[in-house]
Design an enzyme around this catalytic site. Structure first.
Site, short mmCIF file in Angstrom:
data_model
loop_
_atom_site.label_atom_id
_atom_site.label_comp_id
_atom_site.label_asym_id
_atom_site.label_seq_id
_atom_site.Cartn_x
_atom_site.Cartn_y
_atom_site.Cartn_z
N CYS A 178 30.37 -0.54 -31.69
CA CYS A 178 29.65 -0.60 -32.95
C CYS A 178 29.22 -2.03 -33.24
O CYS A 178 29.87 -2.99 -32.82
CB CYS A 178 30.54 -0.07 -34.08
SG CYS A 178 29.70 0.10 -35.66
N ASP A 195 29.55 -3.41 -35.96
CA ASP A 195 30.46 -3.90 -36.99
C ASP A 195 31.10 -5.22 -36.55
O ASP A 195 31.66 -5.33 -35.46
CB ASP A 195 31.55 -2.84 -37.23
CG ASP A 195 32.37 -3.10 -38.47
OD1 ASP A 195 32.97 -4.20 -38.57
OD2 ASP A 195 32.45 -2.21 -39.32
N ARG A 207 33.74 -6.58 -37.34
CA ARG A 207 35.20 -6.57 -37.20
C ARG A 207 35.65 -6.08 -35.83
O ARG A 207 36.84 -6.13 -35.51
CB ARG A 207 35.81 -5.68 -38.28
CG ARG A 207 35.50 -6.14 -39.69
CD ARG A 207 35.87 -5.10 -40.71
NE ARG A 207 35.04 -3.90 -40.54
CZ ARG A 207 35.18 -2.79 -41.25
NH1 ARG A 207 36.13 -2.69 -42.16
NH2 ARG A 207 34.38 -1.76 -41.05
N HIS A 258 35.52 3.13 -34.13
CA HIS A 258 36.56 2.39 -34.84
C HIS A 258 36.79 2.95 -36.23
O HIS A 258 35.93 3.62 -36.80
CB HIS A 258 36.19 0.90 -34.94
CG HIS A 258 34.98 0.64 -35.78
ND1 HIS A 258 35.07 0.34 -37.12
CD2 HIS A 258 33.66 0.66 -35.48
CE1 HIS A 258 33.85 0.17 -37.61
NE2 HIS A 258 32.98 0.35 -36.63
N CYS A 286 34.43 2.97 -40.01
CA CYS A 286 33.05 2.83 -39.55
C CYS A 286 32.11 3.24 -40.69
O CYS A 286 32.17 4.37 -41.18
CB CYS A 286 32.80 3.71 -38.33
SG CYS A 286 31.09 3.65 -37.73
#
Length: 193
Positions: A39, A41, A43, A101, A104
């Site tokens: 992703c 993302d 993080r 994850h 999400c």
């Protein structure tokens, strides 16, 4: 931007010199063994999670770790397909990991039935995720279902299908839990049939 500039200076002063031999080798060699599709993302950092050095992972990051099926490539754009094809057919990766994850945003929006009218590009992109049930639900099951669906989408890409048939490629599904660091493995069930 100041933080990035300071980080760059620290990299050039401390990190790069300590890994000069690695970077010299990487200047002429590019042979990652794994394609990691994760992703976008911030993080979820593939090299941090897997503790890999530069050059060890070929990474594609998309919102929701989505991989359009080969039949949808023209509609979705060719960037993801091109990366997959290059990793498998040119670099000869032996493994592909699709990593979802916890928390999400894409899967949470789908699970909650969030109105995406103000985000038309996001809404179009999320068509490549499995449909959420009509009633809003927790995103956890959808996150797992999504990883399995993306593994199935991967198998529709010609370079992946050829490598799977030849036995030179394996697909792996993971769900990374941000607060604990745990990784749940998702079997590519749709491919086992």
């Amino acid at each position: 931007m100041h933080d990035l500039t300071e980080g760059l200076a620290q990299f050039q002063q401390d990190v790069f010199p300590a890994k000069a031999e690695l970077f010299a080798r990487l200047a002429t060699t590019h042979r990652p063994r794994t394609l990691f599709i994760g992703c976008s993302d911030a993080r979820v950092v593939p090299e941090l999670i897997t503790q890999r050095e530069p050059g060890e992972l070929f990474v594609i990051r998309t919102a929701g770790n989505l991989v359009p099926a080969h039949t949808d490539v023209a509609d979705a754009g060719d960037g993801v397909a091109a990366g997959i094809e290059y990793a498998v057919a040119v670099l000869g990766v032996a493994d592909i990991v699709v990593c979802g994850h916890s928390a999400c945003g894409a899967m949470t929006a789908l699970a909650a039935g969030q109105d995406l009218a103000e985000l038309p590009a996001v809404a179009r992109w999320l068509r490549h995720a499995p449909p959420a049930e009509a009633a809003p639900r927790e995103p956890g099951p959808l996150i797992r279902d999504n990883v399995a669906a993306q593994l199935a989408h991967l198998a529709t890409h010609p370079a992946v299908a050829r490598a799977l048939a030849a036995g030179t490629l394996a697909l792996h599904g993971w769900v990374y839990d941000i607060p604990t660091g745990a990784v749940e493995r998702i079997e590519p069930a749709a491919l086992a049939a």
